[in-house]
Write an enzyme that holds these catalytic residues in place. Structure first.
Site, PDB file in Angstrom:
ATOM      1  CG  ASP A   1       4.593  11.539 -58.676  1.00 54.46           C
ATOM      2  OD1 ASP A   1       5.725  11.663 -58.221  1.00 54.46           O
ATOM      3  OD2 ASP A   1       4.119  12.280 -57.355  1.00 54.46           O
TER       4      ASP A   1
ATOM      5  CG  HIS B   1       4.647  12.484 -50.157  1.00 52.25           C
ATOM      6  ND1 HIS B   1       4.752  11.030 -49.854  1.00 52.25           N
ATOM      7  CD2 HIS B   1       5.200  12.413 -51.352  1.00 52.25           C
ATOM      8  CE1 HIS B   1       5.440  10.378 -51.334  1.00 52.25           C
ATOM      9  NE2 HIS B   1       6.071  11.331 -51.966  1.00 52.25           N
TER      10      HIS B   1
ATOM     11  CG  HIS C   1       8.846  10.946 -54.762  1.00 53.09           C
ATOM     12  ND1 HIS C   1       8.272  10.685 -55.030  1.00 53.09           N
ATOM     13  CD2 HIS C   1       9.982   9.969 -55.170  1.00 53.09           C
ATOM     14  CE1 HIS C   1       7.827  10.215 -55.924  1.00 53.09           C
ATOM     15  NE2 HIS C   1       8.963   9.565 -55.886  1.00 53.09           N
TER      16      HIS C   1
ATOM     17  CG  ASP D   1       2.153  18.076 -55.344  1.00 58.78           C
ATOM     18  OD1 ASP D   1       1.479  19.280 -55.737  1.00 58.78           O
ATOM     19  OD2 ASP D   1       1.884  17.304 -55.518  1.00 58.78           O
TER      20      ASP D   1
HETATM   21  P1  13P Z   1       5.885  17.302 -51.520  1.00 59.62           P
HETATM   22  O1  13P Z   1       4.502  16.822 -50.974  1.00 59.62           O
HETATM   23  O2  13P Z   1       6.803  17.249 -50.523  1.00 59.62           O
HETATM   24  O3  13P Z   1       6.051  18.613 -52.275  1.00 59.62           O
HETATM   25  O4  13P Z   1       6.474  15.610 -52.428  1.00 59.62           O
HETATM   26  C1  13P Z   1       6.058  15.440 -53.370  1.00 59.62           C
HETATM   27  C2  13P Z   1       5.831  14.206 -54.261  1.00 59.62           C
HETATM   28  O5  13P Z   1       6.689  13.840 -53.828  1.00 59.62           O
HETATM   29  C3  13P Z   1       5.627  14.011 -55.387  1.00 59.62           C
HETATM   30  O6  13P Z   1       5.969  12.707 -55.450  1.00 59.62           O
HETATM   31  O1  G3H Z   2       3.313  12.391 -54.118  1.00 61.09           O
HETATM   32  C1  G3H Z   2       2.096  12.944 -54.338  1.00 61.09           C
HETATM   33  C2  G3H Z   2       2.425  13.866 -55.215  1.00 61.09           C
HETATM   34  O2  G3H Z   2       1.640  15.155 -54.214  1.00 61.09           O
HETATM   35  C3  G3H Z   2       0.540  13.725 -55.946  1.00 61.09           C
HETATM   36  O3  G3H Z   2      -0.346  14.699 -55.521  1.00 61.09           O
HETATM   37  O4  G3H Z   2      -1.718  11.949 -55.334  1.00 61.09           O
HETATM   38  O5  G3H Z   2      -2.592  14.042 -54.284  1.00 61.09           O
HETATM   39  O6  G3H Z   2      -2.333  14.174 -56.823  1.00 61.09           O
HETATM   40  P1  G3H Z   2      -1.620  13.810 -55.424  1.00 61.09           P
HETATM   41 ZN    ZN Z   3       6.067  11.140 -53.738  1.00 61.43          ZN
END
Ligand code: 13P
Ligand code: G3H
Ligand code: ZN
Length: 311
Positions: A82, A180, A213, A258
């Protein structure tokens, strides 16, 4: 069945008018909760790992846990990087057993994004790995980087055909108003996404898989529970499930989640700790956290993504 790439699952998802859930994984309980739900509903799955997750849990631990989930469930599961920030991170995941990577050049100029994405695609395809690129810029927090609303920008439908043909990517993440984190809209704001832009993009790229996303719903029950048991998450607002369902029926084949996992886990642990102040065995509070993830993911598969029985 070994880990799979996203090619087959996206083709079937596009044709079937549904989307695959791409869930971020950071530890064993998260992986078990997600995969138990998918196994129960016979759903295809993408498990994705961020740079932060690799730093927290270690590449090998996460890869082996996901491999264990494949053995336990027999499901088609893609292991995806990701938000790959550079060629080296993508290469390390490709060399290290991932079947799909994202190269996120969305903060670069258009030309730089094309050049970097193309370089990753060349290496990935030579190793039978699929690649997700991104055009447009989401607001929100990711890996400690905060993108303000002013610095975010919708994807320009006039650029997508050129980007996809020049880079050779297998799927494209777009910015249409998702973001996000847990604070996606201000109170009183209409929590809508720009499905009209998605439709324009689909016209330019018929049959091509699109990725969303920042697509957590920020499930209100979890937010209420967190607030009830000593947390402070006022004004946390996500993408309504009705909007996500519409996107999944259109060209969106991958929906990233996430924040909802984090909220499910945190709500369950806060509740357990408040109700059982003398307990200190992590298995006692991680079990309801894992169950909460399982229930939430099962709900997404059945009522938001529409991918039950599509494995
Ligand atoms: P959320 O923060 O809406 O769960 O999005 C997660 C995401 O796009 C990870 O790449
Ligand atoms: O888009 C981001 C995801 O929520 C991952 O989050 O980088 O804190 O693991 P992180
Ligand atoms: Zn993302």
């Amino acid at each position: 069945m070994p880990l799979v790439t996203t090619t087959e699952m996206f083709k079937k998802a596009y044709e079937g008018g549904y989307a695959i859930g791409a869930f971020n994984v950071n530890n064993m309980e998260i992986i078990q909760g997600i995969t138990e739900a998918a196994a129960k509903l016979n759903a295809p799955l993408i498990l994705q790992v961020s740079a932060g997750a690799r730093k927290y849990a270690n590449h090998t631990y996460l890869t082996k846990l996901v491999e264990a989930a494949v053995i336990e469930t027999g499901l088609p599961i893609a292991l995806h990087l990701d938000h790959g920030a550079d060629f080296e991170t993508c290469k390390s995941c490709i060399d290290g057993g991932f079947t799909s990577v994202m190269i996120d050049g969305s903060h670069l100029t258009y030309e730089e994004n094309v050049a970097l994405t193309k370089k990753v695609v060349e290496y990935a395809h030579a190793h039978s790995v699929t690649v997700e690129g991104e055009l447009g810029r989401l607001a929100g927090v990711e890996d400690d980087v905060q993108v303000s609303e002013e610095d975010s920008s919708y994807t320009n439908p006039d650029e997508v055909y050129d980007f996809v043909t020049k880079t050779g990517v297998d799927s494209l993440a777009i910015a249409i108003g998702t973001s996000h984190g847990a604070f996606k809209f201000k109170p009183g704001q209409d929590p809508k996404i720009r499905l009209d832009i998605l439709e324009e993009i689909e016209k330019q790229l018929p049959g091509f898989p699109i990725v969303l996303h920042g697509a957590s719903s920020v499930v209100p029950e979890f937010v209420d529970e967190i607030n009830k048991f000593g947390g402070k998450m006022d004004n946390a607002i996500g993408i309504p499930e009705s909007e996500l369902r519409k996107a999944a029926q259109k060209a969106v084949c991958k929906i990233n989640i996430d924040s909802d996992l984090r909220l499910a886990m945190t709500a369950a642990i806060r509740k357990y700790m408040a109700e059982n102040p003398s307990h200190f065995d992590p298995r006692q509070y991680l079990s309801p956290a894992r169950d909460a993830i399982m229930e939430m993911v099962a709900h997404k598969i059945e009522f938001v993504l529409g991918c039950a029985n599509k494995a």
